[in-house]
Design a protein around this motif. Sequence first.
Motif, PDB file in Angstrom:
ATOM      1  N   GLU A  37       4.936  -9.835   5.525  1.00 51.24           N
ATOM      2  CA  GLU A  37       4.633 -10.352   4.196  1.00 51.24           C
ATOM      3  C   GLU A  37       5.176 -11.776   4.054  1.00 51.24           C
ATOM      4  N   THR A  38       4.547 -12.533   3.172  1.00 55.34           N
ATOM      5  CA  THR A  38       4.959 -13.926   2.956  1.00 55.34           C
ATOM      6  C   THR A  38       5.291 -14.211   1.498  1.00 55.34           C
ATOM      7  N   LYS A  39       5.250 -13.177   0.654  1.00 60.82           N
ATOM      8  CA  LYS A  39       5.506 -13.376  -0.769  1.00 60.82           C
ATOM      9  C   LYS A  39       6.668 -12.519  -1.225  1.00 60.82           C
ATOM     10  N   HIS A  40       7.392 -13.043  -2.204  1.00 52.89           N
ATOM     11  CA  HIS A  40       8.472 -12.305  -2.848  1.00 52.89           C
ATOM     12  C   HIS A  40       7.861 -11.332  -3.849  1.00 52.89           C
ATOM     13  N   PRO A  41       8.415 -10.104  -3.968  1.00 53.83           N
ATOM     14  CA  PRO A  41       9.663  -9.584  -3.384  1.00 53.83           C
ATOM     15  C   PRO A  41       9.471  -8.856  -2.072  1.00 53.83           C
ATOM     16  N   TYR A  42       8.230  -8.830  -1.551  1.00 54.22           N
ATOM     17  CA  TYR A  42       7.970  -8.051  -0.345  1.00 54.22           C
ATOM     18  C   TYR A  42       8.811  -8.517   0.840  1.00 54.22           C
ATOM     19  N   THR A  43       9.008  -9.824   0.955  1.00 52.28           N
ATOM     20  CA  THR A  43       9.761 -10.348   2.095  1.00 52.28           C
ATOM     21  C   THR A  43      11.193  -9.828   2.103  1.00 52.28           C
TER      22      THR A  43
ATOM     23  N   ASP B  30      10.465   8.521   9.086  1.00 48.45           N
ATOM     24  CA  ASP B  30       9.025   8.561   9.293  1.00 48.45           C
ATOM     25  C   ASP B  30       8.343   8.947   7.981  1.00 48.45           C
ATOM     26  N   PRO B  31       7.575   8.049   7.362  1.00 50.23           N
ATOM     27  CA  PRO B  31       7.122   6.747   7.907  1.00 50.23           C
ATOM     28  C   PRO B  31       7.848   5.542   7.307  1.00 50.23           C
ATOM     29  N   LEU B  32       8.979   5.755   6.610  1.00 44.72           N
ATOM     30  CA  LEU B  32       9.590   4.672   5.845  1.00 44.72           C
ATOM     31  C   LEU B  32       9.981   3.487   6.728  1.00 44.72           C
ATOM     32  N   LEU B  33      10.604   3.751   7.881  1.00 44.31           N
ATOM     33  CA  LEU B  33      11.038   2.656   8.745  1.00 44.31           C
ATOM     34  C   LEU B  33       9.841   1.858   9.254  1.00 44.31           C
ATOM     35  N   ILE B  34       8.754   2.540   9.566  1.00 41.78           N
ATOM     36  CA  ILE B  34       7.554   1.850  10.041  1.00 41.78           C
ATOM     37  C   ILE B  34       6.926   1.034   8.917  1.00 41.78           C
ATOM     38  N   THR B  35       6.918   1.583   7.719  1.00 40.43           N
ATOM     39  CA  THR B  35       6.367   0.860   6.572  1.00 40.43           C
ATOM     40  C   THR B  35       7.162  -0.411   6.298  1.00 40.43           C
ATOM     41  N   LEU B  36       8.488  -0.319   6.376  1.00 42.04           N
ATOM     42  CA  LEU B  36       9.332  -1.497   6.174  1.00 42.04           C
ATOM     43  C   LEU B  36       9.098  -2.532   7.271  1.00 42.04           C
ATOM     44  N   ALA B  37       8.876  -2.073   8.495  1.00 47.32           N
ATOM     45  CA  ALA B  37       8.578  -2.993   9.601  1.00 47.32           C
ATOM     46  C   ALA B  37       7.250  -3.704   9.358  1.00 47.32           C
ATOM     47  N   GLU B  38       6.275  -3.003   8.813  1.00 42.86           N
ATOM     48  CA  GLU B  38       5.005  -3.650   8.490  1.00 42.86           C
ATOM     49  C   GLU B  38       5.186  -4.711   7.417  1.00 42.86           C
ATOM     50  N   GLY B  39       6.130  -4.488   6.526  1.00 44.02           N
ATOM     51  CA  GLY B  39       6.397  -5.463   5.467  1.00 44.02           C
ATOM     52  C   GLY B  39       7.017  -6.751   5.954  1.00 44.02           C
ATOM     53  N   LEU B  40       7.498  -6.775   7.200  1.00 44.79           N
ATOM     54  CA  LEU B  40       8.088  -8.005   7.743  1.00 44.79           C
ATOM     55  C   LEU B  40       7.062  -9.125   7.845  1.00 44.79           C
TER      56      LEU B  40
ATOM     57  N   THR C 243      -7.676  -7.757  -1.111  1.00 44.78           N
ATOM     58  CA  THR C 243      -7.329  -6.699  -0.176  1.00 44.78           C
ATOM     59  C   THR C 243      -5.834  -6.763   0.094  1.00 44.78           C
ATOM     60  N   PRO C 244      -5.019  -6.115  -0.718  1.00 46.43           N
ATOM     61  CA  PRO C 244      -3.569  -6.157  -0.517  1.00 46.43           C
ATOM     62  C   PRO C 244      -3.190  -5.470   0.782  1.00 46.43           C
ATOM     63  N   SER C 245      -2.075  -5.898   1.365  1.00 43.77           N
ATOM     64  CA  SER C 245      -1.608  -5.292   2.593  1.00 43.77           C
ATOM     65  C   SER C 245      -1.166  -3.865   2.328  1.00 43.77           C
ATOM     66  N   ALA C 246      -0.993  -3.127   3.410  1.00 44.51           N
ATOM     67  CA  ALA C 246      -0.557  -1.739   3.278  1.00 44.51           C
ATOM     68  C   ALA C 246       0.806  -1.662   2.602  1.00 44.51           C
ATOM     69  N   PHE C 247       1.687  -2.576   2.988  1.00 44.57           N
ATOM     70  CA  PHE C 247       3.028  -2.554   2.401  1.00 44.57           C
ATOM     71  C   PHE C 247       2.988  -2.880   0.911  1.00 44.57           C
ATOM     72  N   ALA C 248       2.221  -3.899   0.533  1.00 47.14           N
ATOM     73  CA  ALA C 248       2.124  -4.277  -0.877  1.00 47.14           C
ATOM     74  C   ALA C 248       1.540  -3.154  -1.716  1.00 47.14           C
ATOM     75  N   ALA C 249       0.536  -2.460  -1.165  1.00 50.51           N
ATOM     76  CA  ALA C 249      -0.079  -1.356  -1.896  1.00 50.51           C
ATOM     77  C   ALA C 249       0.899  -0.207  -2.087  1.00 50.51           C
ATOM     78  N   ILE C 250       1.644   0.116  -1.032  1.00 48.57           N
ATOM     79  CA  ILE C 250       2.623   1.206  -1.124  1.00 48.57           C
ATOM     80  C   ILE C 250       3.748   0.835  -2.076  1.00 48.57           C
ATOM     81  N   TYR C 251       4.197  -0.420  -2.000  1.00 52.43           N
ATOM     82  CA  TYR C 251       5.290  -0.862  -2.870  1.00 52.43           C
ATOM     83  C   TYR C 251       4.870  -0.835  -4.337  1.00 52.43           C
TER      84      TYR C 251
END
Length: 251
Positions: A125-131, A113-123, A75-83
């Motif tokens: 993350e614990t894996k590269h390159p998402y971090t 909207d929604p890019l800034l919120i999506t990037l905030a959700e990526g904070l 179950t990848p995170s929302a940020f990982a899926a979008i990225y």
Amino acid sequence: MQKSECHGGVQLRNRVTGNCDQRISSSTQIKNRTTVQRSKSSSSTSSPESTRKHPRPSDKLNPKTINPFGEQSRTPSAFAAIYSKGGIPCRLVHGSVKHRLQWECPPENLPFDPLLITLAEGLRETKHPYTFVSKEGFRELLLVQGAADKAVPLLPRLIPVLKAALAHSDDEVFERGLNALVQLSVVVGPSLNDHLKHLLTSLSKRLRDKKFKEPITSALQKLEQHGGSVSRTLFVKSFFPTFSHIIELTV
């Protein structure tokens, strides 16, 4: 005499016949047991579990056999899926000294909207390159001209995301959330004051850890600097009565 011998011969033949019948019966039972065992072993070897292929050690080193959405990241995170789908309009450029982001178009032309919120959700993350992508993308987006007008309307949706990062058990995630909060305060100024009460509880808990006392103290100073007297009152009277010296350092 002949009758007795004949009778004895009949008994002898009956005994021999009985023994033969017992031997045939036991032999038949053994064959049946062997057949049953063979059928069981053949059925077990032909079962789906036995025919299922086990991964070889070399498969872990072969990118073609790696499933990014396998058991380790089912179950990848929302940020990982979008990225992974190209939803973040930038790519990571690896440098010899440090990495950087290359945007597909100038960041000032991108909608917050929604890019800034999506990037905030990526904070979180614990894996590269998402971090790296999340923290650097968040920072660079807030540096564009007119960032305040775009960011202020998003504060009600941004604050819960930053709160989740500040409450995260991972120390690096907390630090990224703290830096993002300071960066946001520089841009939106006093507009952040109404939302600070939702964040200060997480900061208060982290202050118990000595290694975070200095970065949190520095962050509070900057939040007070950009938030004005309202944030100062909030820090001293509401959540940090024992840390009034933090504010005194900025006077």
